[in-house]
Design a protein around this motif. Structure first.
Motif, PDB file in Angstrom:
ATOM      1  N   THR A   1       0.843  -1.184   0.000  1.00 50.04           N
ATOM      2  CA  THR A   1       0.000   0.000   0.000  1.00 50.04           C
ATOM      3  C   THR A   1       0.881   1.238   0.000  1.00 50.04           C
ATOM      4  O   THR A   1       2.026   1.186   0.467  1.00 50.04           O
ATOM      5  N   ASP A   2       0.347   2.330  -0.513  1.00 49.13           N
ATOM      6  CA  ASP A   2       1.049   3.616  -0.463  1.00 49.13           C
ATOM      7  C   ASP A   2       0.892   4.274   0.902  1.00 49.13           C
ATOM      8  O   ASP A   2       1.610   5.220   1.219  1.00 49.13           O
TER       9      ASP A   2
ATOM     10  N   ASN B   1      -7.377  -0.125   3.238  1.00 47.30           N
ATOM     11  CA  ASN B   1      -8.789  -0.462   3.429  1.00 47.30           C
ATOM     12  C   ASN B   1      -9.433  -1.013   2.157  1.00 47.30           C
ATOM     13  O   ASN B   1     -10.236  -1.943   2.228  1.00 47.30           O
ATOM     14  N   ALA B   2      -9.089  -0.452   1.009  1.00 46.18           N
ATOM     15  CA  ALA B   2      -9.704  -0.917  -0.241  1.00 46.18           C
ATOM     16  C   ALA B   2      -9.343  -2.374  -0.512  1.00 46.18           C
ATOM     17  O   ALA B   2     -10.208  -3.180  -0.872  1.00 46.18           O
ATOM     18  N   SER B   3      -8.085  -2.722  -0.328  1.00 48.59           N
ATOM     19  CA  SER B   3      -7.651  -4.099  -0.596  1.00 48.59           C
ATOM     20  C   SER B   3      -8.214  -5.083   0.419  1.00 48.59           C
ATOM     21  O   SER B   3      -8.658  -6.177   0.046  1.00 48.59           O
ATOM     22  N   ILE B   4      -8.210  -4.713   1.698  1.00 45.24           N
ATOM     23  CA  ILE B   4      -8.726  -5.645   2.706  1.00 45.24           C
ATOM     24  C   ILE B   4     -10.237  -5.795   2.544  1.00 45.24           C
ATOM     25  O   ILE B   4     -10.789  -6.863   2.804  1.00 45.24           O
ATOM     26  N   ARG B   5     -10.900  -4.744   2.078  1.00 46.41           N
ATOM     27  CA  ARG B   5     -12.337  -4.832   1.805  1.00 46.41           C
ATOM     28  C   ARG B   5     -12.598  -5.849   0.693  1.00 46.41           C
ATOM     29  O   ARG B   5     -13.507  -6.676   0.804  1.00 46.41           O
ATOM     30  N   GLU B   6     -11.779  -5.800  -0.347  1.00 43.06           N
ATOM     31  CA  GLU B   6     -11.933  -6.745  -1.454  1.00 43.06           C
ATOM     32  C   GLU B   6     -11.702  -8.184  -0.990  1.00 43.06           C
ATOM     33  O   GLU B   6     -12.463  -9.096  -1.326  1.00 43.06           O
ATOM     34  N   ILE B   7     -10.662  -8.390  -0.200  1.00 42.21           N
ATOM     35  CA  ILE B   7     -10.372  -9.729   0.331  1.00 42.21           C
ATOM     36  C   ILE B   7     -11.519 -10.184   1.234  1.00 42.21           C
ATOM     37  O   ILE B   7     -11.953 -11.338   1.162  1.00 42.21           O
TER      38      ILE B   7
ATOM     39  N   ASP C   1     -18.873  -7.101   2.536  1.00 46.20           N
ATOM     40  CA  ASP C   1     -18.414  -6.011   1.680  1.00 46.20           C
ATOM     41  C   ASP C   1     -18.095  -4.775   2.513  1.00 46.20           C
ATOM     42  O   ASP C   1     -18.789  -3.762   2.449  1.00 46.20           O
ATOM     43  N   ALA C   2     -17.037  -4.883   3.316  1.00 44.07           N
ATOM     44  CA  ALA C   2     -16.613  -3.771   4.170  1.00 44.07           C
ATOM     45  C   ALA C   2     -15.145  -3.981   4.542  1.00 44.07           C
ATOM     46  O   ALA C   2     -14.694  -5.121   4.654  1.00 44.07           O
ATOM     47  N   PRO C   3     -14.429  -2.881   4.735  1.00 45.20           N
ATOM     48  CA  PRO C   3     -13.061  -3.050   5.229  1.00 45.20           C
ATOM     49  C   PRO C   3     -13.092  -3.508   6.679  1.00 45.20           C
ATOM     50  O   PRO C   3     -14.047  -3.244   7.408  1.00 45.20           O
ATOM     51  N   THR C   4     -12.065  -4.215   7.075  1.00 42.50           N
ATOM     52  CA  THR C   4     -11.919  -4.666   8.450  1.00 42.50           C
ATOM     53  C   THR C   4     -10.481  -4.414   8.875  1.00 42.50           C
ATOM     54  O   THR C   4      -9.634  -4.093   8.032  1.00 42.50           O
ATOM     55  N   ASP C   5     -10.188  -4.558  10.147  1.00 45.79           N
ATOM     56  CA  ASP C   5      -8.837  -4.263  10.624  1.00 45.79           C
ATOM     57  C   ASP C   5      -7.851  -5.382  10.327  1.00 45.79           C
ATOM     58  O   ASP C   5      -6.718  -5.141   9.942  1.00 45.79           O
ATOM     59  N   VAL C   6      -8.286  -6.632  10.499  1.00 49.48           N
ATOM     60  CA  VAL C   6      -7.379  -7.757  10.297  1.00 49.48           C
ATOM     61  C   VAL C   6      -8.174  -8.987   9.863  1.00 49.48           C
ATOM     62  O   VAL C   6      -9.313  -9.174  10.284  1.00 49.48           O
ATOM     63  N   LEU C   7      -7.559  -9.779   9.014  1.00 46.85           N
ATOM     64  CA  LEU C   7      -8.136 -11.057   8.587  1.00 46.85           C
ATOM     65  C   LEU C   7      -7.106 -12.153   8.862  1.00 46.85           C
ATOM     66  O   LEU C   7      -5.906 -11.939   8.725  1.00 46.85           O
TER      67      LEU C   7
END
Length: 165
Positions: free
Chosen positions: A9-10, A47-53, A61-67
């Motif tokens: 991520t940037d 957040n965008a990438s973790i939301r996709e995962i 369909d939401a971002p989360t802190d950790v998976l």
């Protein structure tokens, strides 16, 4: 122990994230009595990438802190007695290490939640990694009893590792 850390991520964390991750993962596994050398993969993302995962893997369909994506199924958390029965599926053939699984952390959530909870970003990252490694060891927090046990373990591990609340 092999810990693979990818930063994709940037969004930049201005904390020693590698050192934190490399301190917390062994602390959890030592506390849990894991008798094997292990392999864990950690992805730091946004957040965008973790939301996709989260959407692809969990249908949320939401971002989360950790998976957490454990490679092992447990009857009882941190009971490693059965892993050698499925040696080919649970141990890396090149290193002989137990493949615990993968962790994905949102760096944006680390920053947001540290501010929200009134502690450092170092502590928040340490908490999320400890929480996730406990999931890789078979813990969950579906019911109140499991949640309380997991929280107590996290608190003890983080206190002993130097990341108190």
């Amino acid at each position: 122990m092999s810990i693979e850390i990818d930063y994709d991520t940037d969004k930049k964390l201005q904390i020693p994230y590698t050192e934190i991750i490399e301190k917390v993962i062994p602390a959890v596994l030592d506390y849990e009595g894991c008798p094997y050398e292990t392999e864990v993969s950690v992805l730091l993302t946004d957040n965008a990438s973790i939301r996709e995962i989260n959407r692809e893997q969990r249908g949320i369909d939401a971002p989360t802190d950790v998976l957490s994506f454990p490679m092992i199924e447990y009857e009882t958390p941190s009971d490693f007695s059965h892993v050698e029965e499925a040696f080919e599926d649970t141990f890396d053939p090149d290193t002989g290490e137990l493949m615990l699984g993968d962790i994905v952390v949102s760096v944006e959530k680390v920053v947001e939640q540290a501010e929200l909870y009134g502690h450092s970003q170092e502590r928040e990252l340490a908490f999320l990694v400890a929480h996730s490694v406990l999931h890789l060891c078979g813990y969950d927090h579906i019911d109140e009893e499991e949640r309380a046990e997991m929280e107590e373990r996290q608190r003890t591990i983080l206190d002993e590792a130097g990341f108190p609340r």
